[in-house]
Design a protein around this motif. Structure first.
Motif, PDB file in Angstrom:
ATOM      1  N   PRO A 321       0.939  -1.308   0.005  1.00  0.00           N
ATOM      2  CA  PRO A 321       0.129  -0.068   0.104  1.00  0.00           C
ATOM      3  C   PRO A 321       0.791   1.311  -0.097  1.00  0.00           C
ATOM      4  CG  PRO A 321       0.165  -1.052   2.321  1.00  0.00           C
ATOM      5  CD  PRO A 321       0.731  -1.938   1.245  1.00  0.00           C
ATOM      6  N   ASN A 322       1.962   1.138   0.374  1.00  0.00           N
ATOM      7  CA  ASN A 322       2.944   2.453   0.544  1.00  0.00           C
ATOM      8  C   ASN A 322       4.084   2.276  -0.213  1.00  0.00           C
ATOM      9  OD1 ASN A 322       1.398   3.790   2.564  1.00  0.00           O
ATOM     10  ND2 ASN A 322       2.016   2.265   3.820  1.00  0.00           N
ATOM     11  N   GLY A 323       3.974   1.841  -1.647  1.00  0.00           N
ATOM     12  CA  GLY A 323       5.199   1.596  -2.294  1.00  0.00           C
ATOM     13  C   GLY A 323       5.752   2.899  -3.028  1.00  0.00           C
ATOM     14  N   LEU A 324       7.099   2.987  -3.094  1.00  0.00           N
ATOM     15  CA  LEU A 324       7.845   4.216  -3.411  1.00  0.00           C
ATOM     16  C   LEU A 324       8.440   3.708  -4.526  1.00  0.00           C
ATOM     17  CD1 LEU A 324       8.124   6.987  -2.401  1.00  0.00           C
ATOM     18  CD2 LEU A 324      10.075   6.204  -1.349  1.00  0.00           C
ATOM     19  N   LEU A 325       7.937   4.451  -6.040  1.00  0.00           N
ATOM     20  CA  LEU A 325       8.559   3.955  -7.222  1.00  0.00           C
ATOM     21  C   LEU A 325       9.501   5.231  -7.790  1.00  0.00           C
ATOM     22  CD1 LEU A 325       5.224   2.386  -9.001  1.00  0.00           C
ATOM     23  CD2 LEU A 325       7.139   1.447  -7.844  1.00  0.00           C
ATOM     24  N   VAL A 326      10.614   4.625  -8.190  1.00  0.00           N
ATOM     25  CA  VAL A 326      11.667   5.699  -8.801  1.00  0.00           C
ATOM     26  C   VAL A 326      12.028   5.487 -10.121  1.00  0.00           C
ATOM     27  CG1 VAL A 326      13.870   6.504  -8.549  1.00  0.00           C
ATOM     28  CG2 VAL A 326      12.585   6.210  -6.701  1.00  0.00           C
ATOM     29  N   PRO A 327      11.691   6.347 -10.991  1.00  0.00           N
ATOM     30  CA  PRO A 327      11.943   5.821 -12.646  1.00  0.00           C
ATOM     31  C   PRO A 327      13.426   5.332 -12.835  1.00  0.00           C
ATOM     32  CG  PRO A 327      11.168   8.072 -12.477  1.00  0.00           C
ATOM     33  CD  PRO A 327      11.535   7.548 -11.009  1.00  0.00           C
ATOM     34  N   GLN A 328      13.403   4.363 -13.803  1.00  0.00           N
ATOM     35  CA  GLN A 328      14.934   3.856 -13.645  1.00  0.00           C
ATOM     36  C   GLN A 328      15.950   4.770 -14.331  1.00  0.00           C
ATOM     37  OE1 GLN A 328      14.931  -0.023 -15.779  1.00  0.00           O
ATOM     38  NE2 GLN A 328      12.903  -0.627 -15.068  1.00  0.00           N
ATOM     39  N   ILE A 361       9.328  -2.362 -11.582  1.00  0.00           N
ATOM     40  CA  ILE A 361       7.729  -2.560 -11.873  1.00  0.00           C
ATOM     41  C   ILE A 361       7.645  -1.574 -13.123  1.00  0.00           C
ATOM     42  CG2 ILE A 361       5.546  -1.914 -10.918  1.00  0.00           C
ATOM     43  CD1 ILE A 361       6.492  -2.778  -8.103  1.00  0.00           C
ATOM     44  N   GLY A 362       7.395  -2.112 -14.141  1.00  0.00           N
ATOM     45  CA  GLY A 362       7.303  -1.427 -15.303  1.00  0.00           C
ATOM     46  C   GLY A 362       8.561  -0.450 -15.727  1.00  0.00           C
ATOM     47  N   THR A 363       8.528   0.659 -15.808  1.00  0.00           N
ATOM     48  CA  THR A 363       9.914   1.256 -15.988  1.00  0.00           C
ATOM     49  C   THR A 363      10.591   1.865 -14.747  1.00  0.00           C
ATOM     50  OG1 THR A 363       8.598   3.440 -16.376  1.00  0.00           O
ATOM     51  CG2 THR A 363       9.127   2.074 -18.204  1.00  0.00           C
ATOM     52  N   ASP A 364       9.991   1.539 -13.667  1.00  0.00           N
ATOM     53  CA  ASP A 364      10.456   2.092 -12.482  1.00  0.00           C
ATOM     54  C   ASP A 364      11.110   1.092 -11.377  1.00  0.00           C
ATOM     55  OD1 ASP A 364       9.198   4.475 -13.004  1.00  0.00           O
ATOM     56  OD2 ASP A 364       7.207   3.625 -12.010  1.00  0.00           O
ATOM     57  N   ALA A 396       9.039  17.361 -13.987  1.00  0.00           N
ATOM     58  CA  ALA A 396       9.122  16.742 -15.338  1.00  0.00           C
ATOM     59  C   ALA A 396       7.797  15.894 -15.382  1.00  0.00           C
ATOM     60  CB  ALA A 396      10.254  15.845 -15.061  1.00  0.00           C
ATOM     61  N   PRO A 397       7.578  15.485 -16.586  1.00  0.00           N
ATOM     62  CA  PRO A 397       6.040  14.804 -16.447  1.00  0.00           C
ATOM     63  C   PRO A 397       6.236  13.422 -16.216  1.00  0.00           C
ATOM     64  CG  PRO A 397       7.097  15.308 -18.607  1.00  0.00           C
ATOM     65  CD  PRO A 397       7.757  16.386 -17.646  1.00  0.00           C
ATOM     66  N   ALA A 398       5.455  12.509 -15.956  1.00  0.00           N
ATOM     67  CA  ALA A 398       5.608  10.968 -15.661  1.00  0.00           C
ATOM     68  C   ALA A 398       6.116  10.448 -16.756  1.00  0.00           C
ATOM     69  CB  ALA A 398       4.323  10.747 -14.813  1.00  0.00           C
ATOM     70  N   PRO A 399       6.906   9.481 -16.993  1.00  0.00           N
ATOM     71  CA  PRO A 399       7.580   8.759 -17.743  1.00  0.00           C
ATOM     72  C   PRO A 399       6.370   7.897 -18.156  1.00  0.00           C
ATOM     73  CG  PRO A 399       8.771   7.914 -16.032  1.00  0.00           C
ATOM     74  CD  PRO A 399       7.783   9.251 -15.487  1.00  0.00           C
TER      75      PRO A 399
END
Length: 404
Positions: A321-328, A361-364, A396-399
């Protein structure tokens, strides 16, 4: 010469000498005067040079969000059953009784081998059986007649023993003849080449007129069962232990009583509509790679999956529920291979933070330590900055393809 004339001449000479000295001193006096304005002009120019603005960078502000946790496993599809059909008798094909690429049923005839010699062998074996049975019947009747006679001493014991041996030899010949009949029947049946399983038959290079050899290396046809179908994936031993633990505590989605549910993504990135289950794993770990093979089984009623296809299986492990995603694109590596990111603080200064990641997870990257919600992570302009530099951050816009 009168005295006043001498005085005038001496004064004139002194004046001339003084003028020459003045001409020699004039360039030395003028040079500093000319240089001084130039120096002052240069200092003034340096003082008025424009100040370089801070480097512009793109940032995203981290926010916690629910993240679906999945383990993605590359693998290949394997046939659930596959029969390589080889002839069991020698002979020439007289007919091919199937359409290439069609579905066939177990027991369906595929080829007919020239049957005449095997039919003759079968008939001969049956005749030999009848002959052996007649000889056995004759010997058995004689033995029955000698029984009472030997007790009355009407025949010798030697004659009785010979008759008994002959009767037993006749029985053995009957058993041998029966075995010959069975063998001839098996070979006769082998001239009808049948499908051993239900499935789809592939192409064949054998046509009527081709000569077959019993037990030849090359199969004359291959029948493959497509529903269900296996998917074999390689899994690291550490991930296998984690999945088993999560399955035991009920975190992993189940299919059935004790099997983990598995989804499938095809080579064109489309999602396979049916869900399968992990069925078994190898009992040993490859010491060279630290991985083992796990096998999932999927229903395949439409025969969309074919053996040999490259796929990605994924196991759902619940939701963070509290995931933190950082773009690759924001994650860099130090010389030791440890990941880090660049952030912008409240004073627009660049800061470097070492992070810990768990999975993509995806691009993150899913980050578990090193940054927190609200941090501004630099995603653009990383090549032109260094820690401690002052920058001009811009959101920046979300990738594209960002997981959420």
């Amino acid at each position: 010469m009168p005295s006043f004339q001498k005085t005038f001449l001496m004064s004139s000479a002194a004046a001339v000498s003084g003028n020459d000295h003045h001409r020699r001193l004039l360039p030395g006096l003028l040079l500093p005067l000319l240089v001084a304005p130039l120096v002052l002009a240069g200092c003034q120019k340096k003082q008025t040079a424009p100040h370089m603005p801070p480097q512009s960078v793109g940032v995203i502000t981290l926010q916690t969000q629910p993240v679906t946790l999945e383990t993605s496993l590359p693998g290949r599809t394997e046939a659930y059953e596959q029969a390589q059909i080889r002839p069991q008798v020698n002979g020439v094909i007289v007919s091919r009784d199937f359409e290439q690429g069609a579905d066939v049923k177990a027991g369906q005839q595929l080829f007919q081998v020239y049957i005449a010699p095997y039919q003759a062998a079968y008939d001969q074996a049956k005749a030999q059986l009848l002959n052996a049975q007649a000889a056995a019947s004759r010997a058995s009747g004689q033995l029955r007649r000698y029984g009472p006679l030997v007790k009355a001493h009407a025949v010798s014991s030697q004659d009785y023993d010979n008759t008994l041996a002959t009767a037993r030899e006749a029985e053995a010949q009957v058993a041998q003849a029966k075995a010959n009949v069975e063998a001839a029947a098996v070979n006769l049946n082998y001239t009808h080449v049948r499908a051993p399983i239900d499935g789809r038959i592939g192409r064949t290079l054998y046509t009527p007129g081709a000569l077959l050899t019993a037990g030849q290396t090359q199969p004359i046809a291959v029948v493959t069962r497509l529903d269900p179908i296996y998917v074999d994936v390689n899994l690291a031993a550490a991930d296998m232990l984690r999945l088993k633990h999560e399955l035991a505590i009920g975190q992993v989605e189940r299919k059935g009583d004790d099997a983990a549910a598995v989804g499938l993504k095809l080579e064109d990135d489309s999602e396979y509509p049916q869900r399968g289950k992990l069925q078994l794993s190898e009992v040993t770990v490859d010491p060279a790679t630290g991985t083992l093979v796990m096998r999932a089984v999927f229903p395949n009623p439409d025969h969309l999956l074919l053996p040999g296809m490259f796929v990605h299986a994924h196991v759902r492990e619940g939701i963070d529920p509290n995931g933190l995603l950082v773009p690759q694109v924001a994650v860099q590596r130090d010389p030791k291979g440890n990941p880090y990111v660049m952030t912008v603080d409240a004073d627009n200064k660049v800061q470097q933070h070492s992070i810990q990641t768990s999975r993509t997870i995806g691009t993150d990257w899913l980050v578990t330590d090193g940054v927190k919600a609200g941090d501004k992570v630099i995603v653009n302009g990383l090549q032109k900055i260094q820690p401690g530099a002052t920058v001009a951050p811009q959101e920046a816009p979300a990738p594209a393809g960002k997981a959420g």
